[in-house]
Enzyme design. Structure first.
Site, PDB file in Angstrom:
ATOM      1  N   GLU A  79     -30.537  55.925  35.954  1.00  0.00           N
ATOM      2  CA  GLU A  79     -30.696  56.684  37.258  1.00  0.00           C
ATOM      3  C   GLU A  79     -30.955  58.201  36.214  1.00  0.00           C
ATOM      4  O   GLU A  79     -30.675  58.664  36.863  1.00  0.00           O
ATOM      5  CB  GLU A  79     -29.242  56.564  38.408  1.00  0.00           C
ATOM      6  CG  GLU A  79     -29.618  55.817  38.662  1.00  0.00           C
ATOM      7  CD  GLU A  79     -27.980  55.736  40.183  1.00  0.00           C
ATOM      8  OE1 GLU A  79     -27.537  56.135  40.083  1.00  0.00           O
ATOM      9  OE2 GLU A  79     -28.635  54.817  41.025  1.00  0.00           O
ATOM     10  N   GLU A 110     -21.116  35.950  28.112  1.00  0.00           N
ATOM     11  CA  GLU A 110     -19.758  36.999  28.027  1.00  0.00           C
ATOM     12  C   GLU A 110     -18.280  37.097  27.241  1.00  0.00           C
ATOM     13  O   GLU A 110     -17.779  37.414  26.347  1.00  0.00           O
ATOM     14  CB  GLU A 110     -19.188  37.295  28.968  1.00  0.00           C
ATOM     15  CG  GLU A 110     -18.260  36.484  29.465  1.00  0.00           C
ATOM     16  CD  GLU A 110     -17.090  36.537  30.909  1.00  0.00           C
ATOM     17  OE1 GLU A 110     -16.017  36.847  31.354  1.00  0.00           O
ATOM     18  OE2 GLU A 110     -17.945  37.589  31.421  1.00  0.00           O
TER      19      GLU A 110
END
EC number: 4.2.1.126
Length: 294
Positions: A79, A110
């Protein structure tokens, strides 16, 4: 047991709540995210102060995380371009499991500390880079691996975790602990832990952009007008900042590729577009300073 994983004692009968009470409970619990961020305001300010000189010197923002935390990092980085015209190549994101993990869980990703190290090292981090590392637990192996690689390079490391004394926060150069406590749905850190991380990322990246003169007053004047909505917003911002009427604002914006900063200087200084750009360059992008230059 980690505080974020500990079963909440407040709503053991959550599954029996009528819908209005269920919704109210889920909403109310989010306010603890705000409180946790407010409690960490000093650490967040320190992170911004340390990051700004490096980013101003040409560094990159690099986000690292797994699962919800990693996706929030991707979102914040993506963004920055439409909001502040921030170059894509200076906002990078690493998500455990790669791009496909944005839409579906990648089993075991992960837990791979080595891959975290290699993925971060592959970006060739430099001293002026700022690496934002996120993990609710504060101990996600992939993220800790990336932290090690970032520290080896000399980049600024900012560790953001939701548990006190988490390795991510204590081993990073700057640690931010967001003590959100147990989740209303036990262990689901996509809830208030995730909300707190989103607030911190918004705050850090926005504060950096303000310090880099991407904002005039509180107006988003360095945006990229890439669609009809943003074109309308550019016109509205220009009118608000200058007092110009809509035809005048649209005319000037068309002359400067809809760059609001430039349009403001053109209209308020009554100078050609080229001169407005020169003034902004001399003022390091500050509209306020450009308006005062002779």
């Amino acid at each position: 047991m980690l505080n974020t994983e500990r079963p909440s004692q407040e709503h053991a009968g959550l599954d029996e709540y009528p819908v209005p009470k269920l919704v109210g409970t889920l909403i109310a619990d989010q306010f603890q995210a705000v409180a946790a961020v407010q409690a960490a305001a000093g650490a967040i300010a320190a992170a911004v102060e340390a990051a700004v000189p490096r980013i101003a010197a040409g560094g990159r923002l690099i986000y690292v995380g797994a699962g919800t935390s990693g996706r929030l990092g991707v979102l914040d980085g993506v963004e920055l371009h439409p909001t502040f015209s921030w170059p894509h190549e200076r906002a990078l994101s690493l998500l455990a499991g790669g791009k496909r993990a944005m839409f579906a869980a990648v089993e075991g990703a992960e837990d791979d500390v080595k891959q975290g190290f290699l993925d971060l090292a592959a970006l060739l981090p430099q001293r002026d880079d700022v690496v934002l590392l996120l993990a609710a637990s504060g101990s996600t192996p992939y993220v800790l691996g990336a932290l090690d690689a970032a520290r080896t390079s000399g980049a600024l490391t900012i560790g953001i975790a939701n548990n006190a004394d988490a390795p991510l926060a204590t081993r990073a150069e700057l640690g931010i602990t967001l003590d959100t406590g147990p989740e209303v749905i036990s262990g689901s850190t996509r809830l208030k832990a995730g909300t707190s991380q989103k607030i911190v990322l918004n705050t850090i990246s926005s504060a950096i952009m303000v310090r880099l003169n991407k904002v005039h007053g509180n107006l988003m004047v360095d945006m990229k007008a890439t669609n009809a909505k943003l074109l309308r917003r550019a016109v509205a911002l220009t009118m608000h900042a200058t007092g110009a009427d809509e035809p005048s604002a649209r005319f000037v914006l068309e002359q400067c590729d809809h760059h609001v900063k430039v349009a403001i200087v053109v209209l308020l200084r009554q100078v050609p577009v080229a001169r407005a750009r020169e003034l902004l360059a001399q003022a390091h992008g500050s509209v306020r300073s450009a308006l005062l230059l002779q």
